[in-house]
Design an enzyme around this catalytic site. Structure first.
Site, PDB file in Angstrom:
ATOM      1  CE  LYS A 187     -54.902 -24.628 -35.989  1.00  0.00           C
ATOM      2  NZ  LYS A 187     -53.839 -24.938 -35.024  1.00  0.00           N
ATOM      3  N   GLY A 246     -44.922 -23.204 -32.000  1.00  0.00           N
ATOM      4  CA  GLY A 246     -43.943 -23.920 -31.184  1.00  0.00           C
ATOM      5  C   GLY A 246     -42.860 -23.046 -30.588  1.00  0.00           C
ATOM      6  CB  ALA A 265     -49.427 -20.503 -33.277  1.00  0.00           C
ATOM      7  N   GLY A 266     -47.784 -19.923 -30.426  1.00  0.00           N
ATOM      8  CA  GLY A 266     -46.787 -19.016 -29.877  1.00  0.00           C
ATOM      9  C   GLY A 266     -47.003 -18.609 -28.437  1.00  0.00           C
ATOM     10  CG  ASN A 306     -48.901 -29.118 -28.283  1.00  0.00           C
ATOM     11  OD1 ASN A 306     -48.124 -29.411 -29.171  1.00  0.00           O
ATOM     12  ND2 ASN A 306     -49.136 -29.944 -27.272  1.00  0.00           N
ATOM     13  CB  THR A 307     -45.017 -25.704 -27.714  1.00  0.00           C
ATOM     14  OG1 THR A 307     -45.350 -26.199 -29.014  1.00  0.00           O
ATOM     15  CG2 THR A 307     -43.535 -25.896 -27.481  1.00  0.00           C
TER      16      THR A 307
END
Lengths: 64, 256
Positions: free
Chosen positions: B96, B157, B183-184, B205-206
């Site tokens: 990635k 994040g 992301a996000g 992830n977050t």
């Protein structure tokens, strides 16, 4: 002096394999780059570190 | 649905959830695999240390595809170096690409990302570039040999969801590669919405790592992603721009 992960060490003349033997890196879990080029594991014993070389020793960590 | 595979660079996956392992713990990885069904997990490459004997690879079961990223790279050359080292670590050809010049908003550098994609695709990597959703860049990434495109939904994040929704939709409509929203994404409803739009997969992830109950949130994401995918395959009902349309019979009223 040879720079290993940013730290200057007095190990010029040693091979990568010889240097790694003096450390506690987990040899199965690292990759080595010398002056920007990846050194395959099979070349550790044949790659002699010279004065001024810059070496990176890396492993996987968590990351997105 | 059983034949509905996610295909990236010739590799087939049943799961459409990708786990980012940044804020990792054994619990996160377990929950992501068991409860969210993740088959792909991202990793980063960093200077090895000789003190910490714990290695993330010890936590990841066999059969999971590892997706090393190039985080820390500030330009294409650094990304290429990191990708080559990642491959030397012996966990496959996936990478990635993540290139950032900006450390406040962590936004990807699209131009450098195209350059790195071209170099690494030629070297046989399965290249999955993280990018700011821009159609021209996405087309350049296709030409450069990307295997999938990973546009950001909102800053890394942030858990703020689909801030770039309209532009991700354009990528989905115009680009033939899998569009993986990265992301996000902060909650299952946002993952579901992206999947309804036609996204091929969701990376998070977050959202999991900072949830109150990790396994429960992982399961919620799995359900949301599957629901969104089904809705997309089913074809969403049409939307009226104005007025109403009766859904009950317009005859036989009990009057007159």
């Amino acid at each position: 002096m040879v720079k290993i992960n940013g730290e200057n060490l007095d190990i010029a003349g040693k091979t990568i394999a010889e240097y790694l033997l003096t450390t506690s890196y987990d040899a199965k879990r690292i990759a080595v780059e010398c002056n920007g080029a990846v050194i395959p594991k099979t070349q550790y014993g044949k790659t002699v570190l010279a004065d001024g070389d810059s070496v990176e020793i890396v492993s996987f960590v968590g990351g997105g | 649905m059983n034949n509905d595979k996610l295909i990236i660079g010739g590799h087939e996956f049943d799961s459409r959830f990708i786990l980012g392992s940044g804020k990792y713990s054994l619990n996160l990885i377990e929950a992501a695999i068991k409860d969210a069904g993740a088959q792909i997990i991202t990793l980063a490459v960093r200077r090895a240390n000789t003190k910490d004997r714990e290695n993330i690879l010890d936590f990841i079961p066999k059969g999971i595809t590892l997706l090393p990223n190039t985080s820390g790279a500030r330009n294409a050359e650094e990304a290429v170096r990191i990708a080559r080292l990642a491959r030397e670590l012996g966990c496959g050809d996936f990478v990635k690409i993540e290139i950032m010049r900006d450390s406040k908003y962590l936004l990807p550098d699209n131009q450098e990302t195209v350059r790195a994609t071209e170099i690494l695709a030629k070297e046989g990597f399965v290249v999955m570039p993280y990018m700011y959703p821009d159609l021209n860049t996405a087309r350049d990434l296709v030409t450069a040999g990307a295997a999938a495109i990973m546009p950001l939904a909102s800053p890394i994040g942030s858990n703020r969801g689909l801030a770039t929704k309209d532009f991700i939709q354009i990528l989905i409509d115009e680009i033939a590669l899998p569009i993986i929203v990265d992301a996000g994404i902060g909650k299952p409803s946002q993952a579901c919405e992206a999947m309804e739009m036609g996204a091929a997969a969701i990376m998070a992830n977050t959202a999991l790592a900072t949830a109150g109950n990790l396994p429960m949130m992982a399961a919620a994401f799995r359900g949301a992603i599957e629901a969104g995918r089904k809705a997309y395959l089913a074809g969403l009902g049409r939307v009226l721009t104005r007025g109403a349309s009766a859904s009950d019979p317009l005859t036989g009223f009990l009057r007159d």
